[in-house]
Design a protein around this motif. Structure first.
Motif, PDB file in Angstrom:
ATOM      1  N   LYS A   6       0.832  -1.208   0.000  1.00  0.00           N
ATOM      2  CA  LYS A   6       0.000   0.000   0.000  1.00  0.00           C
ATOM      3  C   LYS A   6       0.871   1.264   0.000  1.00  0.00           C
ATOM      4  O   LYS A   6       0.629   2.197  -0.771  1.00  0.00           O
ATOM      5  N   ARG A  10       1.241   4.002  -3.060  1.00  0.00           N
ATOM      6  CA  ARG A  10       0.945   5.428  -2.859  1.00  0.00           C
ATOM      7  C   ARG A  10       2.135   6.300  -3.237  1.00  0.00           C
ATOM      8  O   ARG A  10       1.988   7.341  -3.875  1.00  0.00           O
ATOM      9  N   GLU A 112      -3.390  13.162   1.973  1.00  0.00           N
ATOM     10  CA  GLU A 112      -4.009  11.843   2.132  1.00  0.00           C
ATOM     11  C   GLU A 112      -2.992  10.816   2.618  1.00  0.00           C
ATOM     12  O   GLU A 112      -3.285  10.016   3.508  1.00  0.00           O
ATOM     13  N   ILE A 113      -1.815  10.847   2.036  1.00  0.00           N
ATOM     14  CA  ILE A 113      -0.776   9.891   2.440  1.00  0.00           C
ATOM     15  C   ILE A 113      -0.342  10.168   3.877  1.00  0.00           C
ATOM     16  O   ILE A 113      -0.239   9.252   4.694  1.00  0.00           O
ATOM     17  N   LYS A 115      -1.908  11.640   6.296  1.00  0.00           N
ATOM     18  CA  LYS A 115      -2.952  11.478   7.307  1.00  0.00           C
ATOM     19  C   LYS A 115      -3.486  10.052   7.413  1.00  0.00           C
ATOM     20  O   LYS A 115      -4.270   9.767   8.313  1.00  0.00           O
ATOM     21  N   ASP A 116      -3.077   9.167   6.514  1.00  0.00           N
ATOM     22  CA  ASP A 116      -3.563   7.793   6.509  1.00  0.00           C
ATOM     23  C   ASP A 116      -2.972   7.046   7.705  1.00  0.00           C
ATOM     24  O   ASP A 116      -1.782   6.704   7.722  1.00  0.00           O
ATOM     25  N   LYS A 117      -3.792   6.783   8.695  1.00  0.00           N
ATOM     26  CA  LYS A 117      -3.345   6.132   9.933  1.00  0.00           C
ATOM     27  C   LYS A 117      -3.022   4.649   9.726  1.00  0.00           C
ATOM     28  O   LYS A 117      -2.389   4.034  10.577  1.00  0.00           O
ATOM     29  N   ASP A 118      -3.454   4.080   8.598  1.00  0.00           N
ATOM     30  CA  ASP A 118      -3.159   2.674   8.319  1.00  0.00           C
ATOM     31  C   ASP A 118      -1.763   2.477   7.738  1.00  0.00           C
ATOM     32  O   ASP A 118      -1.306   1.343   7.594  1.00  0.00           O
ATOM     33  N   MET A 119      -1.108   3.578   7.372  1.00  0.00           N
ATOM     34  CA  MET A 119       0.233   3.486   6.795  1.00  0.00           C
ATOM     35  C   MET A 119       1.247   4.046   7.789  1.00  0.00           C
ATOM     36  O   MET A 119       1.108   5.166   8.266  1.00  0.00           O
TER      37      MET A 119
END
Length: 151
Positions: A6, A10, A112-113, A115-119
């Protein structure tokens, strides 16, 4: 540390857009007449070239392979820029409007990148993305000043 698919996807998407932006700025330099706007766009070509190398290095540092070129969407956008600039009475203003639109899209992608807490990004990657995003924001602000100047 090795990046997840992921994160790699990105970052490669961002790299692809960087290539697209560099090509778009090159097209813009060919179309504008105002020397100040031309210099601004030439600086953006160099900036995006540097961004691309920084992103490629970061992707490689974490064991992944960077993308090699731009996107079909970027090719279509440049075709649109070419057409609208040809039809416009004020090519400089038209190109700067496209620059503004592109820079806003870039900032959104960076945000987006980031702030993405999954990354979970390595600190070096996060710092690089923040620095590049802030530089794009500065470019956006400058583009708006030039827009007011040429309109």
């Amino acid at each position: 540390m090795k990046y997840t698919e992921k994160i790699t996807n990105r970052l490669n998407s961002l790299l692809e857009k960087t290539y697209d932006a560099e090509k778009g700025y090159k097209l813009g330099v060919e179309k504008v007449e105002n020397p100040s706007v031309k210099r601004f766009l030439e600086n953006k070509i160099e900036q995006r070239y540097n961004f691309g190398h920084q992103l490629k290095s970061e992707i490689l540092a974490y064991g992944e392979l960077p993308e090699k070129g731009g996107s079909l969407k970027g090719d279509l956008h440049r075709t649109w820029m070419n057409l609208t600039a040809t039809l416009a009475s004020n090519e400089d203003e038209t190109i700067l409007n496209e620059v503004e639109r592109g820079e806003k899209s870039f900032i959104e992608e960076y945000d987006e990148i980031l702030k993405d807490k999954d990354m979970v990004l390595a600190p070096s990657t996060e710092n690089l993305l923040i620095a590049q995003r802030d530089s794009v924001q500065s470019s956006l602000n400058t583009a708006k000043v030039y827009q007011e100047m040429v309109s």
